[in-house]
Design an enzyme around this catalytic site. Structure first.
Site, PDB file in Angstrom:
ATOM      1  N   SER A   1       0.810  -1.208  -0.055  1.00  0.00           N
ATOM      2  CA  SER A   1       0.021   0.027  -0.109  1.00  0.00           C
ATOM      3  C   SER A   1       0.764   1.080  -0.015  1.00  0.00           C
ATOM      4  O   SER A   1       1.671   1.449  -1.070  1.00  0.00           O
ATOM      5  CB  SER A   1      -1.099  -0.167   1.193  1.00  0.00           C
ATOM      6  OG  SER A   1      -1.954   0.694   0.954  1.00  0.00           O
TER       7      SER A   1
ATOM      8  N   HIS B   1      -7.330  -5.983   0.835  1.00  0.00           N
ATOM      9  CA  HIS B   1      -6.248  -5.204   1.338  1.00  0.00           C
ATOM     10  C   HIS B   1      -5.331  -5.512   2.342  1.00  0.00           C
ATOM     11  O   HIS B   1      -4.394  -4.973   2.739  1.00  0.00           O
ATOM     12  CB  HIS B   1      -6.613  -3.872   1.519  1.00  0.00           C
ATOM     13  CG  HIS B   1      -5.587  -2.642   1.165  1.00  0.00           C
ATOM     14  ND1 HIS B   1      -5.123  -2.402   0.144  1.00  0.00           N
ATOM     15  CD2 HIS B   1      -4.949  -1.687   2.122  1.00  0.00           C
ATOM     16  CE1 HIS B   1      -4.117  -1.533  -0.049  1.00  0.00           C
ATOM     17  NE2 HIS B   1      -4.273  -0.973   1.343  1.00  0.00           N
TER      18      HIS B   1
ATOM     19  N   ASP C   1     -10.303  -5.587  -3.098  1.00  0.00           N
ATOM     20  CA  ASP C   1      -9.537  -4.505  -2.370  1.00  0.00           C
ATOM     21  C   ASP C   1     -10.375  -3.294  -2.378  1.00  0.00           C
ATOM     22  O   ASP C   1     -10.454  -2.573  -3.730  1.00  0.00           O
ATOM     23  CB  ASP C   1      -8.226  -4.267  -2.592  1.00  0.00           C
ATOM     24  CG  ASP C   1      -7.419  -3.177  -2.025  1.00  0.00           C
ATOM     25  OD1 ASP C   1      -7.971  -2.207  -1.563  1.00  0.00           O
ATOM     26  OD2 ASP C   1      -6.056  -3.353  -1.994  1.00  0.00           O
TER      27      ASP C   1
END
Lengths: 285, 285
Positions: A152, A263, A228
């Site tokens: 991320s 995620h 996600d």
């Protein structure tokens, strides 16, 4: 020893060290975790894979939940998990948002006040910490074989540091990276706060811009889950990076989309083995 | 469906379900996690391994940090992580200690007031929850192939439920189990509070006592770290269980001592593969 050892933990046949040190770059104490695989010798020192974590994380989250360690142990790869920002600078508002300030450095050197005081996480990770770990563990780690990865915001960090310091890292990989921060809400907020409003200055910190000038193969693996929510909300934009690389004729970028994955660390751990093996391939393991 | 699905998460090719239900046994809502490996068919339903967690844990700790999942996914084994006690009974003092009351049920049915009201975790795990999961997922799980395992207090739970319900579980394993609770501070405090002061009544809930009456092989793997502070403090006492089994002529107990390993999830995850494979062997995988 520049580091204070907070804990030394046996795991997967190797040793996990929880360390702290005082960083002149950030002006704060900094925490990190380092995994040393089962055996190193002077003749066979371990290569190192750095993992940069995402928003809200400390070094512990991925150390505990990422599941890189067993695969690294098996291959003889060391792992380093830095923190995600300085802690304790007491900048007003520093702790008010999950996506800016504390635990949200975006791995850049801030140029705008008041964050320019200590939010220098690009220099901290790519230079100070990397060099310090390699020097302090010179008998165990091979300074010429280092790769970088992240998740991320840490995926953004890994991609950009890799391209900002050519040759320093042998390969890069990312889970759900923020791939075009100039064009997404997380990145716009962070870059405005750390760098100011000049969007030209942002380009030096955006993987989709940096890849346009990359020479040679990118040695890059990226995984993204199609379930996600941040991907669906347009925070990650991996397609923009893919297109920029393709338009620039840059090869060696593999982006995989995984049906239904989110995620979380359940996503990271699922593909941890592939990322460790990707790094291992470029680190001569 | 008796369960409410709080989350359905893709991981290691299978699905992790975060579930809750209202338990008549405890009189409270109960949370649990269930991992279903990649494929089940009516003809090839998955066996199930239950993992009982230790003091202070919820179902999430081991789900996130134990790393049983990749190994279970590979072999086609389902995993169930129950909670460690009822939550929210509002018994005075229930939340005051880390080692008694909330998150510290010791997986027994309390007979002493006020805990006898809802602290019925033996019946909850061994009967209610096991039967409910197997019934609700009857198309995916094979009710005749269930094993049990656990860590620390959960290791005590696994060993004792295994021996209290012969034939229900095909094998048992434990990391750093409280092996002789009648003789250690944790167990003495818990048994006095949940069962009262009659130490004869404690024996029915003590693995070292139960093993004396066990018929047949124990099908049991135990791992202990020699750097585990709770082991060093005499909270675990695995040697007592070993001696009792030996004196009673009970075979099929393997206890392994690992130099330097501690009590944490870094220890659990290191040996997770071995425990999954141990269960798999007895579950026909």
């Amino acid at each position: 020893m520049a580091f204070t050892t907070k804990a030394s933990i046996s795991t997967f046949g190797g040793t996990l060290l929880k360390l702290t040190h005082d960083s002149p770059t950030t002006g704060t104490p900094m925490a990190l975790n380092l995994f040393l695989p089962p055996t190193q010798t002077a003749a066979a020192r371990s290569p190192l894979l750095i993992f940069l974590s995402g928003l809200t994380c400390t070094p512990d989250n991925c150390t505990e939940k990422g599941f890189l360690t067993p695969h690294a142990a098996k291959l003889g790869l060391a792992l380093l998990w830095p923190d995600t920002s300085p802690r304790g600078l007491d900048i007003p508002g520093e702790n008010d948002s999950y996506d800016f300030g504390s635990a949200a450095s975006f791995y850049i050197d801030a140029t705008a006040e008041p964050y320019s005081a200590g939010y220098k996480m690009e220099t901290y990770v790519a230079k100070e910490l990397r060099e310090l770990v390699l020097a302090e563990f010179a008998d165990k780690l091979d300074a010429d074989r280092v790769s970088i990865s992240g998740h991320s915001m840490g995926g953004h960090g890994a991609l950009t540091l890799y391209m900002k310091y050519p040759g320093v890292f042998k390969s890069v990989s990312a889970w759900a990276p923020i791939s075009n921060p100039s064009k997404c809400p997380w990145g716009e907020k962070a870059f405005a706060g750390y760098l100011g409003d000049d969007k030209e200055a942002w380009k030096k910190h955006d993987a989709t811009e940096l890849v346009k000038g990359w020479k040679g193969p990118l040695n890059c693996l990226i995984d993204v889950g199609t379930g996600d929510n941040f991907y669906k909300q347009g925070q990650l934009l991996p397609e923009n990076l893919e297109k920029a690389a393709k338009d620039a004729g840059v090869e060696g970028l593999e982006v995989r989309y995984h049906d239904g994955y989110d995620h979380s660390y359940f996503f990271i751990s699922t593909f941890a083995e592939d990322h460790v093996k990707h790094a291992a391939k470029f680190l001569g393991l």
